[in-house]
Design an enzyme around this catalytic site. Structure first.
Site, PDB file in Angstrom:
ATOM      1  N   SER A 128       0.961  -1.174  -0.004  1.00 57.93           N
ATOM      2  CA  SER A 128       0.012   0.020  -0.021  1.00 57.93           C
ATOM      3  C   SER A 128       0.952   1.274   0.082  1.00 57.93           C
ATOM      4  O   SER A 128       1.551   1.610  -0.845  1.00 57.93           O
ATOM      5  CB  SER A 128      -0.923   0.059   1.262  1.00 57.93           C
ATOM      6  OG  SER A 128      -2.046   1.044   1.150  1.00 57.93           O
ATOM      7  N   ASP A 282      -7.992  -5.620  -6.049  1.00 57.16           N
ATOM      8  CA  ASP A 282      -8.105  -4.425  -5.321  1.00 57.16           C
ATOM      9  C   ASP A 282      -8.988  -3.355  -5.990  1.00 57.16           C
ATOM     10  O   ASP A 282      -8.986  -3.077  -7.124  1.00 57.16           O
ATOM     11  CB  ASP A 282      -6.519  -4.251  -5.390  1.00 57.16           C
ATOM     12  CG  ASP A 282      -6.001  -2.909  -4.395  1.00 57.16           C
ATOM     13  OD1 ASP A 282      -6.828  -1.956  -4.118  1.00 57.16           O
ATOM     14  OD2 ASP A 282      -4.978  -2.920  -3.627  1.00 57.16           O
ATOM     15  N   HIS A 311      -7.769  -5.274  -1.504  1.00 57.87           N
ATOM     16  CA  HIS A 311      -6.385  -4.634  -1.032  1.00 57.87           C
ATOM     17  C   HIS A 311      -5.686  -5.351   0.279  1.00 57.87           C
ATOM     18  O   HIS A 311      -4.556  -5.414   0.050  1.00 57.87           O
ATOM     19  CB  HIS A 311      -6.713  -2.955  -0.780  1.00 57.87           C
ATOM     20  CG  HIS A 311      -5.624  -2.286  -0.337  1.00 57.87           C
ATOM     21  ND1 HIS A 311      -4.502  -2.068  -1.199  1.00 57.87           N
ATOM     22  CD2 HIS A 311      -5.226  -1.803   0.875  1.00 57.87           C
ATOM     23  CE1 HIS A 311      -3.586  -1.356  -0.820  1.00 57.87           C
ATOM     24  NE2 HIS A 311      -4.025  -1.023   0.499  1.00 57.87           N
TER      25      HIS A 311
END
Length: 337
Positions: A128, A282, A311
């Site tokens: 991330s 995601d 995600h």
């Protein structure tokens, strides 16, 4: 949660603002070899600390502290490194200056080179926001980084991702009652709202449809929403969250004097052997964006994490996804550069 701190003094940020008394919190795992050839950097993600990175470390794993010296620097704004919540007035809370991904990487570079005397990194990796820092490292210091493995993150914040972050910010900005700092109940109400907004984005439609939350010990959707998401940001400082969200929204490896906004040039400049691992479901760091970036890098391979966990396929929650990431890291570390 033992960790160390590097005091960096007054730092001029990318914006030109000065962040006084800047410090970087970090934790190391393993032992640095005499020739300093086994160093790995593993930056943290939005809202995480080094503790949340530890799922990927351990004996027999790619990031094995018996073989590598792993440095986990904490993101500015996360409450351990310099943040709105721990910076003295008048630079605290809403007066904390805007910090970029590049600001983070520049300070991490000082940590790596000045504190440890490291001139080469065998690998930079992260999830991330950690992936965004990974890309920035490779673009800012192309001759220093031998390999990178960003997962579930992109080299810049694409427009739809920017909009997603706006939605996460909205509950905090719509009701400013928490800004008085006197009513923790108001703060926690706002933080629960942030969690509920995030709930629809962190995992995929298929995850919810197939009741994947049962693998996390929740027997119903309501239990998952209240037990996982309502608590996800509990105890967080809203100013810290807003600061980190601003950092994420303005991520772009080319937004600096070196590349002058030429994103494709910045991607081409990356010399590191690269494995990019987007999660196929995601919803905001999309595999399409990762594919676009990977095609424009000269030494990169796309290895999608085929998962319904969205995600959070990169968060160490699902054993199959974690195994995939670990296996790819092992292959990358075994490759020549």
């Amino acid at each position: 949660m033992g960790y160390e701190v590097m005091e960096l003094g007054d730092v001029e940020l990318q914006s030109g603002a000065i962040l006084p008394g800047t410090f970087l919190a970090y934790k190391t795992y393993g032992t640095l070899r005499a020739d300093k050839s086994n160093a790995i950097l593993y930056p943290t993600a939005f809202g995480d600390t080094h503790v949340q990175n530890e799922w990927l470390l351990g004996e027999g794993k790619a990031l094995d502290p018996q073989h590598y010296f792993i440095i986990v620097p904490n993101l500015l704004g996360n409450g351990l490194s310099s943040s709105p919540s721990n910076t003295p007035a008048p630079w605290d809370r809403g007066n904390f200056p805007q910090v970029t991904i590049m600001d983070n990487v520049r300070l991490q570079h000082r940590l790596v080179t000045q504190r440890f005397g490291i001139s080469k990194l065998a690998l930079v990796t992260g999830w991330s926001f950690g992936a965004m820092q990974t890309f920035q490292w490779a673009a800012s210091y192309p001759d220093m980084v031998e390999r990178i493995a960003p997962f579930a993150g992109t080299a810049k914040t694409w427009p739809h991702t920017f909009v997603f972050f706006e939605g996460v910010k909205a509950p905090l900005e719509a009701d400013a009652g928490w800004r008085s700092g006197h009513d923790r109940q108001t703060v926690e109400k706002a933080l629960r709202a942030v969690g509920r907004v995030y709930a629809g984005w962190g995992f995929s439609q298929a995850f919810y449809r197939e009741e994947g939350y049962q693998q996390l010990g929740y027997d119903s959707l309501d239990a998952f929403l209240s037990g996982f998401w309502d608590r996800n940001f509990a105890g967080s400082d809203p100013y810290n969250l807003l600061s980190m969200l601003w950092t994420g929204q303005h991520a772009d490896i080319s937004a600096n004097p070196t590349y002058k906004g030429d994103f494709e040039q910045a991607l081409r400049s990356i010399k590191a052997r690269t494995v990019v691992m987007p999660a196929t479901t995601d919803l905001y760091f999309t595999p399409e964006d990762s594919a676009y970036e990977t095609l424009r890098m000269r030494n990169a391979a796309l290895r999608p994490i085929r998962s319904i966990w969205g995600h959070f396929a990169g968060r160490g929650l699902n054993p199959d996804d974690s195994r995939f990431i670990d296996d790819e890291l092992k292959r990358l570390l075994a490759s020549s550069v």
